[in-house]
Design a protein around this motif. Structure first.
Motif, short mmCIF file in Angstrom:
data_model
loop_
_atom_site.label_atom_id
_atom_site.label_comp_id
_atom_site.label_asym_id
_atom_site.label_seq_id
_atom_site.Cartn_x
_atom_site.Cartn_y
_atom_site.Cartn_z
N HIS A 162 0.84 -1.07 0.02
CA HIS A 162 -0.07 -0.01 -0.11
C HIS A 162 0.92 1.04 0.00
O HIS A 162 0.38 2.31 0.04
CB HIS A 162 -1.05 0.04 1.16
CG HIS A 162 -1.92 -1.07 1.25
ND1 HIS A 162 -2.77 -1.64 0.39
CD2 HIS A 162 -1.77 -2.24 2.20
CE1 HIS A 162 -3.23 -2.78 0.83
NE2 HIS A 162 -2.76 -3.13 1.94
N ASN A 163 2.19 1.10 -0.46
CA ASN A 163 2.97 2.15 -0.37
C ASN A 163 3.31 3.41 0.84
O ASN A 163 3.27 4.65 0.49
CB ASN A 163 2.71 2.95 -1.54
CG ASN A 163 2.93 2.12 -2.88
OD1 ASN A 163 4.12 1.50 -2.85
ND2 ASN A 163 2.26 2.46 -3.96
N PRO A 192 -4.84 1.19 5.60
CA PRO A 192 -4.90 -0.12 4.84
C PRO A 192 -5.82 0.20 3.56
O PRO A 192 -5.55 -0.43 2.53
CB PRO A 192 -5.42 -0.91 5.68
CG PRO A 192 -4.79 -0.40 7.05
CD PRO A 192 -4.99 0.99 7.04
N GLU A 193 -7.16 0.89 3.94
CA GLU A 193 -8.01 0.94 2.52
C GLU A 193 -8.60 2.34 2.86
O GLU A 193 -8.30 3.29 3.74
CB GLU A 193 -8.82 -0.11 2.67
CG GLU A 193 -9.56 -0.27 4.10
CD GLU A 193 -10.61 -1.59 4.15
OE1 GLU A 193 -11.23 -1.44 5.02
OE2 GLU A 193 -10.44 -2.47 3.25
N LEU A 198 -5.62 13.49 1.45
CA LEU A 198 -4.84 13.72 2.50
C LEU A 198 -4.04 12.67 2.89
O LEU A 198 -2.92 12.68 3.22
CB LEU A 198 -5.87 14.33 3.45
CG LEU A 198 -5.23 14.65 4.91
CD1 LEU A 198 -4.22 15.86 4.81
CD2 LEU A 198 -6.32 14.81 6.04
N THR A 199 -4.54 11.42 3.16
CA THR A 199 -4.04 10.31 3.62
C THR A 199 -2.83 9.68 2.71
O THR A 199 -1.83 9.12 3.23
CB THR A 199 -5.09 9.21 3.95
OG1 THR A 199 -5.58 8.61 2.63
CG2 THR A 199 -5.93 9.55 4.86
N ARG A 200 -2.71 10.09 1.27
CA ARG A 200 -1.77 9.77 0.64
C ARG A 200 -0.44 10.58 0.56
O ARG A 200 0.59 10.71 -0.19
CB ARG A 200 -2.24 9.49 -0.72
CG ARG A 200 -2.91 8.37 -0.93
CD ARG A 200 -3.16 7.94 -2.59
NE ARG A 200 -3.91 9.29 -3.13
CZ ARG A 200 -5.45 8.78 -3.38
NH1 ARG A 200 -5.94 7.83 -2.90
NH2 ARG A 200 -5.99 9.90 -4.05
N ARG A 237 -2.92 4.03 -8.82
CA ARG A 237 -3.48 2.59 -8.97
C ARG A 237 -2.28 1.84 -9.51
O ARG A 237 -1.15 2.50 -9.91
CB ARG A 237 -4.55 2.64 -9.98
CG ARG A 237 -5.80 3.53 -9.41
CD ARG A 237 -6.99 3.59 -10.56
NE ARG A 237 -7.83 4.49 -10.03
CZ ARG A 237 -9.08 4.98 -11.00
NH1 ARG A 237 -8.82 4.42 -12.25
NH2 ARG A 237 -9.90 5.55 -10.34
N ASP A 238 -2.41 0.73 -9.48
CA ASP A 238 -1.30 -0.25 -10.30
C ASP A 238 -1.12 0.21 -11.64
O ASP A 238 -0.01 -0.08 -12.38
CB ASP A 238 -1.85 -1.68 -10.24
CG ASP A 238 -1.77 -2.30 -8.85
OD1 ASP A 238 -1.17 -1.80 -8.11
OD2 ASP A 238 -2.51 -3.24 -8.73
N SER A 239 -1.96 0.82 -12.32
CA SER A 239 -1.66 1.13 -13.65
C SER A 239 -1.72 2.71 -14.15
O SER A 239 -1.64 3.11 -15.27
CB SER A 239 -2.84 0.50 -14.49
OG SER A 239 -4.04 0.88 -14.15
#
Length: 462
Positions: A162-163, A192-193, A198-200, A237-239
């Protein structure tokens, strides 16, 4: 008025970047993953054959073998290049390595391993031992487009799931390491989810050092660069990634070569070591940028402000080919402004583009250009990479003429493959780049080489 102009230019750049993103990014499936194109698609691979190589006017018989072993996420590639000089007077000079250097150093023997890799750069664990042709650490404010000139270095990424935190590290040459360091990041509010902007929120720190910035000088001071950054991954995202970020960097450059010579004379007269009298001015820079990475494109735009003693992205493609010229850092009071933009794009499987350009007040620009075509023209593959710094530095030289003049400020790699009867191919390679040599005084330095190779063989990369 000047501040309003700066804000207007930056806001226009951000707006144009956003429109650009929405325009060129292809539809992305959940199965596709981010893979920075710069680290893999401009390098030759999978060739078995031989021919002739001409280096600075000298001719050699050439044999090259490039076996590759894919094992899932693990990739292993070898590159055996043997040059034979039939006119050499002794056996040591008859069989040479890629750039006509002798087999007498760890760096030369390590070139037999083209790469060993695991995973992709955005995976929780990524590892690559091999050559770097366009390495960038973090956002690129300190190291961007760096090349270790076909030596074998190490690039390592470690990320928490989750980086939430991670670290990225590099070493330029495992046989003779002089440049190393990396970047760490931490997201204090990450969950975690159900994360949001803000949380990133991300905090990062970068440190890179060159312990031997001028190989012709003894006991010189290292070049240190420290950076701190904040980032807002708007979409992650992954992509697909979309980021806003701000980098602050400080550089402690080694003494100016001219000052070094003058102080050396004074030191001899006073019988004091040079290090006691050396004075370095701290240079600083700030870059505000927007960037995105997708499966088919990587793009960034930055507005940069920096002091007179600072070189943006000092570790670039041509960094090690000569001591960087830190201009005017004895005053360290004038500000420079400008921009940096970069695009890496794969519009279709057969085409890859790479372009970067930067320009600042009262300073000459720098450019990167790369192109790869494979399959659009039947039986033909074309690869080219060109970079040039300080374009138009000599006021007496025409800008366009200087742009395409091959000298110590530039590097060129051109390769044309034609399949006679697949998988049999003829290959033409033209290069202007640099090789590490040992001087009679025992110091190590880079010198430019003109190299042309003509070969016939078979390939697994067609």
């Amino acid at each position: 008025m000047k501040n309003n102009t700066v804000f207007f230019v930056f806001s226009r750049g951000v707006f144009a970047s956003t429109i650009f993103i929405l325009t060129i990014v292809s539809p992305i499936s959940a199965q596709e993953r981010l893979t920075p194109l710069a680290e893999q698609h401009f390098l030759t691979s999978g060739f078995y054959g031989g021919g002739l190589t001409f280096i600075n006017g000298d001719a050699y018989v050439r044999i090259q073998l490039q076996p590759e072993i894919p094992l899932g996420k693990i990739g292993i590639g070898f590159d055996l290049v043997l040059l034979y000089n039939p006119y050499a007077e002794n056996a040591e000079d008859q069989f040479l390595a890629e750039d006509a250097e002798a087999w007498d150093s760890a760096s030369t023997w390590l070139r037999l391993i083209r790469y060993i890799s695991y995973g992709d750069p955005y995976d929780p664990f990524y590892f690559r031992l091999g050559e770097f042709d366009f390495l960038t650490i973090g956002h690129g404010s300190i190291m961007s487009g760096y090349s270790n000139h076909d030596r074998r270095g190490l690039h390592l990424n470690l990320r928490k799931s989750h980086n939430r935190y991670g670290v990225e590290m590099m070493v330029n040459d495992l046989g003779y390491p002089t440049i190393y360091g990396g970047r760490g990041f931490f997201r204090p509010f990450q969950r975690p989810e159900n994360n949001n902007l803000l949380t990133r929120f991300e905090l990062g720190a970068t440190y890179l050092i060159d312990i031997d910035p001028d190989s012709q000088q003894k006991n010189e001071e290292p070049l240190d660069a420290v950076g701190f950054d904040v980032g807002f991954p708007i979409i992650e995202r992954d992509s697909f990634r979309l980021d806003l970020y701000d980098d602050i960097v400080m550089i402690n450059p080694p003494p100016n070569p001219e000052d070094f010579a003058l102080e050396s004379i004074a030191d001899k007269e006073k019988s004091k070591p040079h290090s006691e009298n050396a004075v370095n001015e701290l240079g600083w820079g700030n870059a505000i940028g927007i960037g995105f990475a997708a499966t088919k494109a990587i793009f960034k735009f930055e507005y940069r402000i920096f002091s007179d003693g600072y070189i943006p992205a000092v570790f670039d493609y041509t960094y090690e080919t000569g001591l960087p010229e830190f201009w005017g850092y004895e005053t360290n009071n004038a500000l420079r402004r400008g921009f940096f933009t970069q695009l890496i794009w794969q519009p279709m499987p057969q085409l890859h583009f790479l372009g970067a350009y930067e320009y600042y007040d009262n300073y000459t620009p720098k450019i990167y250009l790369g192109f790869k075509e494979s399959g659009l023209v039947p039986r033909m593959t074309f690869r080219a990479f060109y970079t040039k710094r300080n374009i138009g530095e000599d006021k007496d030289t025409n800008f366009i003429s200087d742009l395409f003049d091959l000298d110590e400020k530039s590097a060129l790699s051109l390769e044309i493959r034609y399949a006679i009867f697949p998988p049999m191919q003829t290959i033409f390679i033209k290069e202007y780049r640099f090789r590490r040599v040992q001087t009679d005084e025992g110091t190590s330095q880079f010198e430019p080489i003109h190299k042309t190779s003509i070969m016939v063989g078979v390939t697994t990369d067609f």
